[in-house]
Design a protein around this motif. Structure first.
Motif, PDB file in Angstrom:
ATOM      1  N   ASP A 148       0.848  -1.239   0.150  1.00 34.07           N
ATOM      2  CA  ASP A 148      -0.115   0.040   0.143  1.00 34.07           C
ATOM      3  C   ASP A 148       0.776   1.349   0.002  1.00 34.07           C
ATOM      4  N   GLY A 149       2.021   0.897  -0.266  1.00 35.48           N
ATOM      5  CA  GLY A 149       2.997   2.250  -0.250  1.00 35.48           C
ATOM      6  C   GLY A 149       3.189   3.020   1.099  1.00 35.48           C
ATOM      7  N   SER A 150       2.764   2.296   2.235  1.00 33.00           N
ATOM      8  CA  SER A 150       3.190   3.024   3.419  1.00 33.00           C
ATOM      9  C   SER A 150       4.438   2.817   4.123  1.00 33.00           C
ATOM     10  N   THR A 151       4.833   3.708   4.892  1.00 37.10           N
ATOM     11  CA  THR A 151       6.307   3.797   5.664  1.00 37.10           C
ATOM     12  C   THR A 151       6.064   4.025   7.134  1.00 37.10           C
ATOM     13  N   PHE A 152       7.068   3.820   7.698  1.00 38.56           N
ATOM     14  CA  PHE A 152       7.291   4.067   9.134  1.00 38.56           C
ATOM     15  C   PHE A 152       8.856   4.625   9.682  1.00 38.56           C
ATOM     16  N   GLY A 153       8.766   5.362  10.456  1.00 43.45           N
ATOM     17  CA  GLY A 153       9.954   5.994  10.920  1.00 43.45           C
ATOM     18  C   GLY A 153      10.849   5.149  11.924  1.00 43.45           C
ATOM     19  N   VAL A 154      12.070   5.521  11.681  1.00 42.20           N
ATOM     20  CA  VAL A 154      13.117   4.732  12.689  1.00 42.20           C
ATOM     21  C   VAL A 154      13.916   5.810  13.396  1.00 42.20           C
ATOM     22  N   ASP A 155      13.927   5.550  14.661  1.00 44.83           N
ATOM     23  CA  ASP A 155      14.437   6.995  15.394  1.00 44.83           C
ATOM     24  C   ASP A 155      15.693   6.273  16.178  1.00 44.83           C
ATOM     25  N   ASP A 156      16.598   7.369  16.283  1.00 44.16           N
ATOM     26  CA  ASP A 156      17.641   7.366  17.069  1.00 44.16           C
ATOM     27  C   ASP A 156      17.519   7.670  18.758  1.00 44.16           C
ATOM     28  N   PRO A 157      17.536   6.513  19.396  1.00 44.49           N
ATOM     29  CA  PRO A 157      17.298   6.425  21.068  1.00 44.49           C
ATOM     30  C   PRO A 157      17.941   7.402  21.945  1.00 44.49           C
ATOM     31  N   GLY A 158      19.348   7.805  20.972  1.00 44.45           N
ATOM     32  CA  GLY A 158      20.150   8.497  21.919  1.00 44.45           C
ATOM     33  C   GLY A 158      19.871   9.990  21.763  1.00 44.45           C
ATOM     34  N   ASN A 159      19.033  10.648  20.789  1.00 43.44           N
ATOM     35  CA  ASN A 159      18.845  11.999  20.738  1.00 43.44           C
ATOM     36  C   ASN A 159      17.161  12.079  20.424  1.00 43.44           C
ATOM     37  N   GLU A 160      16.596  10.920  20.159  1.00 42.64           N
ATOM     38  CA  GLU A 160      15.031  10.815  19.762  1.00 42.64           C
ATOM     39  C   GLU A 160      14.809  11.615  18.343  1.00 42.64           C
ATOM     40  N   GLN A 161      15.693  11.741  17.452  1.00 46.13           N
ATOM     41  CA  GLN A 161      15.931  12.006  16.129  1.00 46.13           C
ATOM     42  C   GLN A 161      15.257  11.045  15.138  1.00 46.13           C
ATOM     43  N   ARG A 162      14.701  11.625  14.115  1.00 42.97           N
ATOM     44  CA  ARG A 162      14.193  10.567  13.045  1.00 42.97           C
ATOM     45  C   ARG A 162      15.528  10.280  12.152  1.00 42.97           C
ATOM     46  N   LEU A 163      15.758   9.003  11.877  1.00 37.56           N
ATOM     47  CA  LEU A 163      16.989   8.806  11.029  1.00 37.56           C
ATOM     48  C   LEU A 163      16.466   8.512   9.573  1.00 37.56           C
ATOM     49  N   CYS A 164      15.236   7.978   9.506  1.00 38.41           N
ATOM     50  CA  CYS A 164      14.957   7.812   8.023  1.00 38.41           C
ATOM     51  C   CYS A 164      13.205   7.058   8.181  1.00 38.41           C
ATOM     52  N   GLU A 165      12.533   6.966   7.045  1.00 31.59           N
ATOM     53  CA  GLU A 165      11.569   6.330   6.803  1.00 31.59           C
ATOM     54  C   GLU A 165      11.706   5.114   6.295  1.00 31.59           C
ATOM     55  N   ILE A 166      11.107   3.784   6.461  1.00 34.45           N
ATOM     56  CA  ILE A 166      11.325   2.645   5.496  1.00 34.45           C
ATOM     57  C   ILE A 166       9.823   2.064   5.287  1.00 34.45           C
ATOM     58  N   ALA A 167       9.957   1.053   4.211  1.00 33.02           N
ATOM     59  CA  ALA A 167       8.638   0.484   3.938  1.00 33.02           C
ATOM     60  C   ALA A 167       7.874  -0.157   5.150  1.00 33.02           C
ATOM     61  N   ASP A 168       6.775  -0.221   5.254  1.00 33.54           N
ATOM     62  CA  ASP A 168       5.939  -0.699   6.306  1.00 33.54           C
ATOM     63  C   ASP A 168       5.106  -1.961   5.631  1.00 33.54           C
ATOM     64  N   GLY A 169       5.491  -3.028   5.695  1.00 32.56           N
ATOM     65  CA  GLY A 169       4.899  -4.285   5.059  1.00 32.56           C
ATOM     66  C   GLY A 169       3.473  -4.652   5.427  1.00 32.56           C
ATOM     67  N   GLN A 170       2.937  -5.311   4.492  1.00 29.03           N
ATOM     68  CA  GLN A 170       1.542  -5.660   4.890  1.00 29.03           C
ATOM     69  C   GLN A 170       1.476  -7.213   4.596  1.00 29.03           C
ATOM     70  N   SER A 171       0.166  -7.521   4.763  1.00 29.72           N
ATOM     71  CA  SER A 171       0.010  -9.026   4.550  1.00 29.72           C
ATOM     72  C   SER A 171       0.356  -9.598   3.320  1.00 29.72           C
ATOM     73  N   ALA A 172      -0.046  -8.693   2.424  1.00 29.38           N
ATOM     74  CA  ALA A 172       0.108  -9.221   0.841  1.00 29.38           C
ATOM     75  C   ALA A 172       1.771  -9.296   0.677  1.00 29.38           C
ATOM     76  N   ASP A 173       2.364  -8.490   1.297  1.00 29.46           N
ATOM     77  CA  ASP A 173       3.862  -8.440   1.151  1.00 29.46           C
ATOM     78  C   ASP A 173       4.414  -9.858   1.544  1.00 29.46           C
ATOM     79  N   ALA A 174       3.946 -10.178   2.745  1.00 32.56           N
ATOM     80  CA  ALA A 174       4.422 -11.460   3.397  1.00 32.56           C
ATOM     81  C   ALA A 174       3.918 -12.636   2.602  1.00 32.56           C
ATOM     82  N   GLU A 175       2.787 -12.857   2.111  1.00 33.63           N
ATOM     83  CA  GLU A 175       2.375 -13.625   1.002  1.00 33.63           C
ATOM     84  C   GLU A 175       3.276 -13.973  -0.025  1.00 33.63           C
ATOM     85  N   ALA A 176       3.699 -12.767  -0.513  1.00 37.48           N
ATOM     86  CA  ALA A 176       4.617 -12.845  -1.910  1.00 37.48           C
ATOM     87  C   ALA A 176       5.944 -13.210  -1.248  1.00 37.48           C
TER      88      ALA A 176
END
Length: 485
Positions: free
Chosen positions: A23-51
């Motif tokens: 579905d094109g969705s993403t989620f953020g990955v953060d640095d726990p040492g300063n709480e800053q966003r490092l990047c956004e990556i693909a948020d897998g769905q059930s259809a991706d798991a099936e593939a």
């Protein structure tokens, strides 16, 4: 740092291709040492798991036929690439997980060793041939890959827990669907790219990152063509996964929670015991299933041990993992820090005393000061629950029988530690502890050449050692009729 993050793949890896989620969705990955966003990556769905399952199933037959030497050489090349890029891999790990660069480098080397170890095990998959005892036939026993596997890895060792599962699967000839942790997925995505560079064929390794483990795990385990699951994580989640594997009778390896006792006998070398305690407690900021969770110390040496351990813990430098000289980084999240605060607060309310630490740091990042608690009463939650933080609660014992009883008074059974100069006692107590592993006069048990795993609520199955590849192999018996000449 931006260059390292910029080079990391941020999509799903399915059938040898990097792709967006269904579905094109993403989620953020953060640095726990300063709480800053490092990047956004693909948020897998059930259809991706099936593939990913389809890719793994399609690749399984040809991968199983690949000569063991070829499989081993791929792992060997991956080991060499990891070793060459250790600094970059370590920096990435520190940014997403928080541990110091020194610890991250140590994990990279440890993680790479699983690839080297299993590259050698790939060509040692054996069987046997023997005449039937009653005559008239022969017995041939051979071993074959179990088939497509689901591998679910934890956030605390984002690289080593991946190689510890992927290494034996590759060596055995199994294809894989990997669900990396939501909090620290970047190391696994980077590892997938590295394995492709090392020559791993399309479809053998598929990586599906997601904010929902259920969304990925359910369709994978619901497919009877997936024949094995390996999980590292909490006992609570592990119990649910065992139930999910039951309908299709999928094989399981479960490396679950721990509550490791650390025993110090009166004859112990206290300098060695204190250094071992710091190693066993503070590796990975205390966020480790093999971290010492309860310190049971013989009464005659308890005061001196507490004094020395307090001095060592108070001297540890805390800060962002990329800073020079830092040995203690942040905890992984505010929720994890809150859990540590809660358990320490409960112990103090019951009468325990913090001889150092006992509080979080103010400001950005999820930091908690290295802490020693003395006089911890029997009813304190911290003696029953896995603290997963830089806290060492100390209690005392009077004799060996009491020490063993205290050590075993938990549903968990992953690892125990003991320090003594008495060889007889070391063996006697080591054999008596109801754990899968025991560290004798050492605070470090992890070793790619040794079987890692626990008993009771700490799970079943072993990773590493000669035993590690067995988890990915089925045994087949061929009955051969041989007529008289």
């Amino acid at each position: 740092m931006d260059d390292v993050i910029g080079r990391i793949p941020k999509q799903l890896f399915i059938d040898g291709k990097w792709q967006d989620s269904a579905d094109g969705s993403t989620f953020g990955v953060d640095d726990p040492g300063n709480e800053q966003r490092l990047c956004e990556i693909a948020d897998g769905q059930s259809a991706d798991a099936e593939a990913a399952v389809e890719a793994a199933v399609t690749a399984q037959e040809s991968w199983a036929r690949t000569p063991p030497r070829e499989r081993g050489e791929i792992l060997r090349r991956a080991f060499e690439l990891m070793t060459e890029r250790a600094d970059e891999l370590a920096l990435l790990m520190t940014l997403e997980m928080g541990k110091s660069l020194k610890e991250s480098r140590a994990e990279v080397i440890y993680a790479a060793e699983f690839f080297r170890w299993f590259s050698e095990e790939a060509v040692r998959i054996d069987g046997r041939y023997s005449p039937n005892p009653a005559g008239g036939g022969r017995t041939i026993v051979t071993r074959q890959p179990v088939g497509p596997c689901l591998l679910v890895t934890p956030w605390n060792f984002p690289l080593a827990m991946g190689t510890r599962k992927i290494g034996p699967a590759v060596a055995a000839g199994c294809t894989m669907i990997v669900k990396p942790p939501q909090l620290t997925p970047l190391s696994m995505l980077n590892l997938a790219a590295l394995l492709t560079e090392a020559g791993l064929p399309d479809g053998v390794l598929n990586v599906v990152s997601s904010t929902s483990a259920t969304r990925i795990v359910n369709p994978v385990l619901g497919d009877a063509r997936v024949r094995k699951m390996s999980f590292t994580g909490s006992t609570e989640v592990g119990r649910k996964l065992v139930e999910q594997c039951a309908p299709n009778l999928q094989r399981m390896s479960m490396e679950l929670g721990g509550n490791a006792p650390f025993l110090v006998f009166a004859d112990a070398d206290l300098d060695a015991a204190v250094q071992g305690a710091v190693t066993a407690k503070m590796r990975n900021n205390g966020e480790s299933c093999v971290a010492a969770n309860r310190f049971h110390v013989a009464e005659p040496v308890a005061e001196e041990f507490t004094r020395r351990l307090t001095e060592k813990m108070a001297g540890l430098r805390i800060g962002h993992g990329t800073e020079e000289g830092v040995s203690v980084g942040p905890l992984i999240s505010d929720g994890q820090r809150d859990k540590v605060i809660e358990l320490v607060g409960d112990a103090r309310d019951r009468g325990a005393t913090a001889t150092t630490g006992g509080e979080p740091l103010d400001g950005k990042g999820f930091f908690y000061r290295p802490t020693v608690l003395s006089g911890v009463p029997e009813g304190a939650r911290i003696l029953r629950e896995e603290v997963f933080g830089p806290v060492a609660p100390i209690t005392t014992f009077t004799d060996e029988d009491e020490a063993v009883a205290l050590a075993g008074d938990t549903e968990f059974g992953l690892v125990g530690y003991l320090f003594t100069r008495d060889l007889d006692r070391a063996i006697r107590v080591g054999e008596a502890l109801p754990t899968g592993m025991v560290g004798i006069n050492t605070g470090l048990v992890s070793n790619p050449a040794a079987p890692f795993g626990g008993v009771k609520a700490s799970g079943f199955g072993r990773e590493g050692g000669h035993e590690g590849i067995d988890e990915y192999l089925d045994t087949k018996y061929l009955a051969v009729a041989v007529g008289a000449h």
